[in-house]
Design a protein around this motif. Structure first.
Motif, PDB file in Angstrom:
ATOM      1  N   ARG A 140     -30.070  74.405  77.850  1.00 16.97           N
ATOM      2  CA  ARG A 140     -30.040  73.885  76.501  1.00 16.97           C
ATOM      3  C   ARG A 140     -29.324  74.868  75.638  1.00 16.97           C
ATOM      4  NH1 ARG A 140     -36.412  73.413  75.624  1.00 16.97           N
ATOM      5  NH2 ARG A 140     -36.022  75.062  74.373  1.00 16.97           N
ATOM      6  N   GLU A 141     -29.034  74.723  74.429  1.00 17.44           N
ATOM      7  CA  GLU A 141     -28.200  75.391  73.364  1.00 17.44           C
ATOM      8  C   GLU A 141     -28.846  76.870  73.400  1.00 17.44           C
ATOM      9  OE1 GLU A 141     -25.249  75.259  72.055  1.00 17.44           O
ATOM     10  OE2 GLU A 141     -24.864  73.430  73.094  1.00 17.44           O
ATOM     11  N   ASP A 142     -30.191  76.838  73.668  1.00 18.67           N
ATOM     12  CA  ASP A 142     -30.849  78.134  73.381  1.00 18.67           C
ATOM     13  C   ASP A 142     -31.460  78.649  74.590  1.00 18.67           C
ATOM     14  OD1 ASP A 142     -32.869  76.085  73.957  1.00 18.67           O
ATOM     15  OD2 ASP A 142     -34.464  76.744  72.419  1.00 18.67           O
ATOM     16  N   THR A 143     -30.875  78.019  75.783  1.00 20.98           N
ATOM     17  CA  THR A 143     -31.117  78.761  77.077  1.00 20.98           C
ATOM     18  C   THR A 143     -30.657  79.955  77.126  1.00 20.98           C
ATOM     19  OG1 THR A 143     -31.232  76.542  77.896  1.00 20.98           O
ATOM     20  CG2 THR A 143     -31.173  78.682  79.515  1.00 20.98           C
ATOM     21  N   ALA A 144     -31.457  80.999  77.282  1.00 21.31           N
ATOM     22  CA  ALA A 144     -31.321  82.525  77.604  1.00 21.31           C
ATOM     23  C   ALA A 144     -30.525  82.806  79.055  1.00 21.31           C
ATOM     24  CB  ALA A 144     -32.112  83.400  76.992  1.00 21.31           C
ATOM     25  N   LEU A 145     -31.735  82.575  80.026  1.00 20.99           N
ATOM     26  CA  LEU A 145     -31.657  82.865  81.259  1.00 20.99           C
ATOM     27  C   LEU A 145     -32.036  81.718  82.192  1.00 20.99           C
ATOM     28  CD1 LEU A 145     -31.481  85.688  83.083  1.00 20.99           C
ATOM     29  CD2 LEU A 145     -34.123  85.448  82.981  1.00 20.99           C
ATOM     30  N   VAL A 146     -31.567  81.926  83.265  1.00 24.28           N
ATOM     31  CA  VAL A 146     -31.835  81.019  84.589  1.00 24.28           C
ATOM     32  C   VAL A 146     -32.223  81.812  85.801  1.00 24.28           C
ATOM     33  CG1 VAL A 146     -31.111  79.237  86.418  1.00 24.28           C
ATOM     34  CG2 VAL A 146     -30.473  78.799  84.218  1.00 24.28           C
ATOM     35  N   SER A 147     -33.305  81.530  86.103  1.00 25.17           N
ATOM     36  CA  SER A 147     -33.842  82.625  87.250  1.00 25.17           C
ATOM     37  C   SER A 147     -34.236  81.680  88.676  1.00 25.17           C
ATOM     38  CB  SER A 147     -34.774  83.341  86.925  1.00 25.17           C
ATOM     39  OG  SER A 147     -35.498  84.208  88.088  1.00 25.17           O
ATOM     40  N   VAL A 148     -33.636  81.770  89.458  1.00 25.00           N
ATOM     41  CA  VAL A 148     -33.750  81.080  90.935  1.00 25.00           C
ATOM     42  C   VAL A 148     -33.662  81.911  92.019  1.00 25.00           C
ATOM     43  CG1 VAL A 148     -32.999  79.170  92.586  1.00 25.00           C
ATOM     44  CG2 VAL A 148     -32.937  78.881  90.010  1.00 25.00           C
ATOM     45  N   MET A 149     -34.511  81.911  92.775  1.00 19.60           N
ATOM     46  CA  MET A 149     -34.810  82.989  93.847  1.00 19.60           C
ATOM     47  C   MET A 149     -33.790  82.747  94.897  1.00 19.60           C
ATOM     48  SD  MET A 149     -38.419  81.784  95.678  1.00 19.60           S
ATOM     49  CE  MET A 149     -38.914  83.304  96.150  1.00 19.60           C
ATOM     50  N   TYR A 150     -33.229  83.499  95.588  1.00 29.14           N
ATOM     51  CA  TYR A 150     -32.150  83.370  96.634  1.00 29.14           C
ATOM     52  C   TYR A 150     -32.606  82.621  97.958  1.00 29.14           C
ATOM     53  CZ  TYR A 150     -27.505  84.512  98.545  1.00 29.14           C
ATOM     54  OH  TYR A 150     -26.397  84.603  99.063  1.00 29.14           O
ATOM     55  N   ALA A 151     -34.009  83.277  98.210  1.00 31.22           N
ATOM     56  CA  ALA A 151     -34.522  82.596  99.616  1.00 31.22           C
ATOM     57  C   ALA A 151     -35.964  82.517  99.347  1.00 31.22           C
ATOM     58  CB  ALA A 151     -34.060  83.261 100.923  1.00 31.22           C
ATOM     59  N   ASN A 152     -36.524  81.664  99.677  1.00 28.80           N
ATOM     60  CA  ASN A 152     -38.061  81.501  99.357  1.00 28.80           C
ATOM     61  C   ASN A 152     -38.728  82.489 100.204  1.00 28.80           C
ATOM     62  OD1 ASN A 152     -40.997  80.227  99.658  1.00 28.80           O
ATOM     63  ND2 ASN A 152     -40.440  79.869  97.711  1.00 28.80           N
ATOM     64  N   ASN A 153     -39.863  83.087  99.796  1.00 27.08           N
ATOM     65  CA  ASN A 153     -40.657  83.992 100.794  1.00 27.08           C
ATOM     66  C   ASN A 153     -41.538  83.631 101.449  1.00 27.08           C
ATOM     67  OD1 ASN A 153     -41.770  83.789  97.743  1.00 27.08           O
ATOM     68  ND2 ASN A 153     -43.608  85.045  98.719  1.00 27.08           N
ATOM     69  N   GLU A 154     -41.950  82.244 101.035  1.00 28.77           N
ATOM     70  CA  GLU A 154     -43.026  81.730 102.177  1.00 28.77           C
ATOM     71  C   GLU A 154     -42.255  80.865 103.081  1.00 28.77           C
ATOM     72  OE1 GLU A 154     -46.607  80.116 100.496  1.00 28.77           O
ATOM     73  OE2 GLU A 154     -46.552  81.342  98.844  1.00 28.77           O
ATOM     74  N   ILE A 155     -41.442  79.744 102.742  1.00 31.58           N
ATOM     75  CA  ILE A 155     -40.923  78.854 103.539  1.00 31.58           C
ATOM     76  C   ILE A 155     -39.484  79.256 104.071  1.00 31.58           C
ATOM     77  CG2 ILE A 155     -42.641  76.961 102.701  1.00 31.58           C
ATOM     78  CD1 ILE A 155     -40.170  75.790 101.159  1.00 31.58           C
ATOM     79  N   GLY A 156     -38.860  80.219 103.368  1.00 32.39           N
ATOM     80  CA  GLY A 156     -37.584  80.714 103.902  1.00 32.39           C
ATOM     81  C   GLY A 156     -36.483  79.843 103.585  1.00 32.39           C
ATOM     82  N   THR A 157     -36.326  78.852 102.529  1.00 31.05           N
ATOM     83  CA  THR A 157     -35.211  77.961 102.185  1.00 31.05           C
ATOM     84  C   THR A 157     -34.438  78.960 101.553  1.00 31.05           C
ATOM     85  OG1 THR A 157     -36.553  76.989 100.469  1.00 31.05           O
ATOM     86  CG2 THR A 157     -36.630  75.814 102.707  1.00 31.05           C
ATOM     87  N   ILE A 158     -33.040  78.550 101.874  1.00 33.78           N
ATOM     88  CA  ILE A 158     -31.955  79.417 101.174  1.00 33.78           C
ATOM     89  C   ILE A 158     -31.516  78.550 100.181  1.00 33.78           C
ATOM     90  CG2 ILE A 158     -29.852  80.746 101.372  1.00 33.78           C
ATOM     91  CD1 ILE A 158     -30.789  80.986 104.491  1.00 33.78           C
ATOM     92  N   GLN A 159     -31.352  78.974  98.624  1.00 34.95           N
ATOM     93  CA  GLN A 159     -30.757  78.113  97.654  1.00 34.95           C
ATOM     94  C   GLN A 159     -29.348  78.309  97.725  1.00 34.95           C
ATOM     95  OE1 GLN A 159     -33.324  76.168  96.491  1.00 34.95           O
ATOM     96  NE2 GLN A 159     -34.684  77.300  97.792  1.00 34.95           N
ATOM     97  N   PRO A 160     -28.947  77.182  97.142  1.00 35.71           N
ATOM     98  CA  PRO A 160     -27.333  77.005  96.734  1.00 35.71           C
ATOM     99  C   PRO A 160     -27.057  78.062  95.561  1.00 35.71           C
ATOM    100  CG  PRO A 160     -28.532  75.057  95.773  1.00 35.71           C
ATOM    101  CD  PRO A 160     -29.519  75.800  96.300  1.00 35.71           C
ATOM    102  N   ILE A 161     -27.195  79.340  95.873  1.00 37.00           N
ATOM    103  CA  ILE A 161     -26.982  80.406  94.679  1.00 37.00           C
ATOM    104  C   ILE A 161     -25.608  80.245  93.999  1.00 37.00           C
ATOM    105  CG2 ILE A 161     -26.813  82.800  94.246  1.00 37.00           C
ATOM    106  CD1 ILE A 161     -29.734  81.341  94.409  1.00 37.00           C
ATOM    107  N   ALA A 162     -24.532  80.023  94.741  1.00 42.31           N
ATOM    108  CA  ALA A 162     -23.291  80.281  94.377  1.00 42.31           C
ATOM    109  C   ALA A 162     -23.013  79.081  93.290  1.00 42.31           C
ATOM    110  CB  ALA A 162     -22.193  80.226  95.402  1.00 42.31           C
ATOM    111  N   GLU A 163     -23.461  77.846  93.739  1.00 41.13           N
ATOM    112  CA  GLU A 163     -23.200  76.764  92.766  1.00 41.13           C
ATOM    113  C   GLU A 163     -24.072  77.041  91.548  1.00 41.13           C
ATOM    114  OE1 GLU A 163     -22.769  75.006  97.221  1.00 41.13           O
ATOM    115  OE2 GLU A 163     -23.916  76.915  96.231  1.00 41.13           O
TER     116      GLU A 163
END
Length: 381
Positions: A140-163
């Motif tokens: 949104r216009e007032d969005t300050a920050l997006v936080s997405v983990m690189y790889a999940n600590n429980e199920i190990g899935t690796i996120q599309p961080i560069a995108e």
């Protein structure tokens, strides 16, 4: 107990001999305070800055962009709270994260909500992956920050961080990633991946507990979380833990210099463990089969109490977990498994086995020889 197998490397890892050797001088004769002007202090200061340079290089950062903390949880809290409170001065009081982050992020976000911030918790799909387009749609216009983990600590899935980073950069939104499980295991370049802030922790990669860092891209203004002295260029008070910092640098150097070979070996062990475990009736793999950390295996075993399973495995010398070590003792089903659509009762039957550098083919075969009997005993008791 016929064998000991440590299969909980996502919770913590042992300090290796090379790391311990690197640390020892700074626990004994090189004990100076790096803020002191005399020779002992200057000696400690040199070690501090050499370690900073080394760690920064391995993640594609400049040394001046790296600040040492007490661990991943502090780094996560500093990233969210420091940016949120700073950009609130510009009227930006909206944050975006996901519903399966580590609790260091989730609880920090909830604390900010109590301060009047708005937080969007994005869903995670059944394969355990975040969709970049959903991040884009939530900004949104007032969005300050997006936080997405690189790889999940429980199920190990690796996120599309560069995108996700590219979307945030294009929209002028600061992007933070909790990379505690990824640093030293996956190749990271903060500049190429459009990462503005990154959290890391030492004890996940054979450095000591109680040391971490926060990368803050040059030009970003962030409010302090810990005030006091002028350490870390006035950004994080407290006398630096030189021995642990040196240990972190040594551990990251060792991990990154052998990353490809280690990943290939761990992937082979992981895949063999998954293949064997899925032969157990009523078993299922949690998270994407391909986009996952090399040593991560997370299963649900229908009709089994997770806590009882861990106790029986422990009697056989196998150290495992049912989820994040930070929530051990909780009777609640894993929020990560619930987020990917696992029913609560099934989620309580989860087993996380995370392999590390010390594990062998024999360890995997031992787990596979013990696990079916443990499951059968619990299902028939």
């Amino acid at each position: 107990m016929s064998r000991f197998v440590y299969a909980d490397n996502a919770a913590t890892t042992p300090i290796t001999e090379p790391v311990l050797r690197a640390m020892m001088p700074y626990l004994t004769e090189c004990y100076g305070n790096p803020s002191s002007m005399y020779s002992k202090g200057r000696e400690a200061k040199r070690a501090l800055e050499l370690a900073r340079e080394s760690i920064a290089e391995w993640i594609g950062a400049r040394p001046g962009e790296l600040y040492f903390t007490a661990g991943g949880s502090e780094s996560d809290n500093w990233a969210l709270k420091g940016i949120a409170r700073e950009l609130a001065l510009q009227g930006k009081k909206h944050l975006i994260t996901t519903c399966f982050e580590h609790h260091a992020v989730l609880h920090a976000a909830q604390a900010l909500e109590r301060e009047g911030f708005s937080v969007t918790y994005l869903p995670v799909h059944e394969n355990g992956l975040v969709r970049p387009e959903e991040v884009a749609n939530a900004i949104r216009e007032d969005t300050a920050l997006v936080s997405v983990m690189y790889a999940n600590n429980e199920i190990g899935t690796i996120q599309p961080i560069a995108e996700i980073g590219a979307i945030c950069r294009e929209r002028g939104v600061i992007f933070h990633t909790d990379a505690v499980q990824a640093v030293g295991t996956l190749p990271i370049d903060v500049a190429e991946q459009n990462i503005d802030l990154l959290s890391l922790s030492g004890h996940k990669l054979h450095a000591p507990k109680g040391i971490g860092a926060l990368y803050v891209r040059r030009g970003i203004t962030i409010q302090n979380l810990v005030d006091g002295g002028a350490q870390e260029r006035g950004r994080r008070a407290g006398t630096e833990n030189i021995a642990a910092i040196v240990g972190l640098a040594a551990a990251l150097r060792d991990a990154c210099s052998t990353m490809k070979e280690r990943a290939e070996r761990l992937c082979a062990l992981r895949d063999r463990l998954i293949e064997g475990a899925l032969q157990i009736p009523g078993s299922s793999l949690n998270g994407d089969a391909q986009h996952r950390l090399p040593g991560n295996v997370n299963l649900c075993l229908e009709g089994v109490d997770g806590e009882a399973m861990l106790l029986l495995l422990d009697r056989q010398g196998i150290c495992a977990s049912s989820g994040s070590a930070c929530t051990a003792g909780s009777l609640e089903a894993s929020h990560v498994l619930l987020a990917i659509g696992i029913p609560p009762e099934l989620a309580k039957s989860s087993l996380r086995l995370t392999l590390g550098d010390q594990n062998t083919e024999e360890d995997v075969e031992y787990i596979l020889s013990v696990l079916p009997a443990v499951i059968e005993r619990l299902r028939t008791s």
